[in-house]
Motif scaffolding. Structure first.
Motif, PDB file in Angstrom:
ATOM      1  N   GLN A 133       0.896  -1.299   0.165  1.00 37.00           N
ATOM      2  CA  GLN A 133       0.074   0.161   0.080  1.00 37.00           C
ATOM      3  C   GLN A 133       0.705   1.184  -0.115  1.00 37.00           C
ATOM      4  N   ARG A 143      -1.406  -4.889   2.428  1.00 32.95           N
ATOM      5  CA  ARG A 143      -2.404  -5.171   2.792  1.00 32.95           C
ATOM      6  C   ARG A 143      -2.927  -6.669   2.107  1.00 32.95           C
ATOM      7  N   TYR A 144      -4.177  -6.929   2.570  1.00 36.40           N
ATOM      8  CA  TYR A 144      -4.989  -8.123   2.125  1.00 36.40           C
ATOM      9  C   TYR A 144      -4.309  -9.365   2.200  1.00 36.40           C
ATOM     10  N   HIS A 147      -6.454 -10.331   7.699  1.00 33.70           N
ATOM     11  CA  HIS A 147      -7.622  -9.539   7.996  1.00 33.70           C
ATOM     12  C   HIS A 147      -7.894  -9.275   9.367  1.00 33.70           C
ATOM     13  N   ALA A 179      -3.623  -5.037   8.230  1.00 36.41           N
ATOM     14  CA  ALA A 179      -2.439  -4.393   7.411  1.00 36.41           C
ATOM     15  C   ALA A 179      -1.320  -4.735   8.482  1.00 36.41           C
TER      16      ALA A 179
END
Length: 216
Positions: A133, A143-144, A147, A179
């Protein structure tokens, strides 16, 4: 009447051959069989004088390690290891694996019994991916991949790597949505993908019906 037309064959079992265990076969896809053979599919195994249905998983035969990588398909042109739950037999026994399709039966693979070892470790590789990010020199916010921050803390000791060749580690979670901050050994590109390799032990599938002669 049937005994007068067909010969009667009597076989004796050695000690423990009536028990179940994990059998490992050195197996090779037959040259005349063209369809893919996926792991955990039902195959009809002819092992010595025994005949039963099994759902094997395939793995590499690594002589230099006690852990073996799982293979999703039986590849042609080389030998792999097929592991199944089956009655104990003693090597070496010949193997013929048949596959039924469209009301016909074809020889799918051939091989021989290699060992009986329920402690043989077969590992399935899983890759988690995340996306940068924010990138700042050797640091990045990813990220991702997860969670929840608890998942980030749990997998913090595991090394991360990127598709462009960088390697790094997780520094700390960021926020409440999974994140995380990561530190790498080289500059990270914004379009790169951050990956984490995880391994899970795999086991053969127990067949729903084992003896086809009793189903017909």
């Amino acid at each position: 009447m049937r005994a007068k037309r067909l010969p009667v064959i009597a076989c004796g079992l050695l000690q423990h051959e009536s028990k179940m265990s994990v059998l490992h076969f050195s197996i090779k896809k037959h040259d005349t069989y063209q369809d893919p053979i996926k792991g955990k599919e039902e195959l009809l195994f002819h092992v010595g004088f025994r005949e039963f249905i099994a759902r094997p998983i395939f793995s590499s035969d690594n002589l230099n390690s006690d852990k073996h990588k799982m293979e999703r398909f039986l590849h042609g042109g080389r030998f792999s290891i097929a592991s199944i739950y089956a009655p104990i037999s003693f090597p070496p026994l010949p193997l013929v694996a048949l596959k039924s399709a469209d009301s016909s039966v074809a020889v799918a693979a051939v091989g021989s019994l290699k060992s009986i070892d329920p402690d043989r470790i077969i590992l399935k590789k899983i890759i988690l991916t995340g996306y940068p990010q924010r990138v700042s020199k050797l640091k990045a916010t990813v990220r991702y991949m997860f969670h929840h921050p608890d998942d980030v803390r749990w997998f913090k000791p595991v090394e991360v790597w990127t598709k462009c060749g960088c390697r790094g580690r997780i520094k700390e979670p960021v926020g409440t949505h999974g994140a995380m901050k990561c530190v790498f050994n080289g500059g990270l590109q914004q379009h790169d993908t951050v990956c984490m390799s995880l391994y899970k032990r795999a086991y053969p599938k127990w067949p729903e019906h084992r003896f086809p002669m009793f189903d017909s």
